[in-house]
Design a protein around this motif. Structure first.
Motif, mmCIF file in Angstrom:
data_model
loop_
_atom_site.group_PDB
_atom_site.id
_atom_site.type_symbol
_atom_site.label_atom_id
_atom_site.label_comp_id
_atom_site.label_asym_id
_atom_site.label_seq_id
_atom_site.Cartn_x
_atom_site.Cartn_y
_atom_site.Cartn_z
ATOM 1 N N TYR A 27 18.251 -12.207 -21.074
ATOM 2 C CA TYR A 27 17.209 -11.498 -20.323
ATOM 3 C C TYR A 27 16.542 -12.406 -19.298
ATOM 4 N N TYR A 70 19.537 -13.261 -16.567
ATOM 5 C CA TYR A 70 20.108 -12.078 -15.917
ATOM 6 C C TYR A 70 19.285 -10.842 -16.253
ATOM 7 N N PRO A 71 18.045 -10.768 -15.772
ATOM 8 C CA PRO A 71 17.181 -9.649 -16.175
ATOM 9 C C PRO A 71 17.700 -8.284 -15.737
ATOM 10 N N GLU A 72 18.320 -8.187 -14.565
ATOM 11 C CA GLU A 72 18.801 -6.882 -14.118
ATOM 12 C C GLU A 72 20.004 -6.416 -14.945
ATOM 13 N N LEU A 73 20.900 -7.331 -15.302
ATOM 14 C CA LEU A 73 22.040 -6.953 -16.143
ATOM 15 C C LEU A 73 21.596 -6.575 -17.556
ATOM 16 N N ARG A 120 19.338 -0.109 -21.034
ATOM 17 C CA ARG A 120 19.179 1.275 -20.599
ATOM 18 C C ARG A 120 20.384 2.113 -21.027
ATOM 19 N N GLY A 128 18.631 -5.478 -18.438
ATOM 20 C CA GLY A 128 17.922 -4.206 -18.350
ATOM 21 C C GLY A 128 18.877 -3.028 -18.271
ATOM 22 N N GLU A 129 19.943 -3.174 -17.500
ATOM 23 C CA GLU A 129 20.942 -2.112 -17.395
ATOM 24 C C GLU A 129 21.679 -1.926 -18.721
#
Length: 107
Positions: free
Chosen positions: A73, A76-79, A85, A81-82
């Motif tokens: 996290y 690579y927060p965007e990965l 999700r 988070g995806e």
């Protein structure tokens, strides 16, 4: 191949468990679970594999898993988070992949 590395970690964790090093076994299983979540099931071995449950190994495995997921996290927060999700989305069919998009050999 990541599956070979995952198998190496799981078998090394089993060897550590058999030789009485439950904390090492828990950490190895946690590292293997970074590639696929299914190896987390092997943490139950630490509770049911001996007469006396190895809570220290289970705690080490869960703490290691949480720490490594936290690093994912942070870096690579965007990965991450995806990933979270899609993991929680009920309408997503990622768990029902069939046909040519199925990554499994036995599809």
């Amino acid at each position: 191949n990541v599956a070979a590395f995952e198998q190496f970690l799981l078998w090394s964790g089993l060897a550590a468990f058999i030789t009485g090093r439950a904390k090492v076994a828990g950490a190895m299983i946690a590292v293997a679970a970074q590639f696929k979540l299914l190896p987390l099931i092997f943490l139950a071995l630490l509770l049911f594999g001996e007469r006396r449950p190895r809570w220290d190994g289970l705690a080490m495995g869960l703490a290691s898993f949480a720490f490594l997921m936290g690093l994912n996290y942070i870096f690579y927060p965007e990965l991450m988070g995806e990933f979270l999700r899609q993991l929680g989305e009920g309408s997503n069919s990622w768990w029902r992949e069939r046909g040519s998009i199925n990554p499994s050999t036995f599809a």
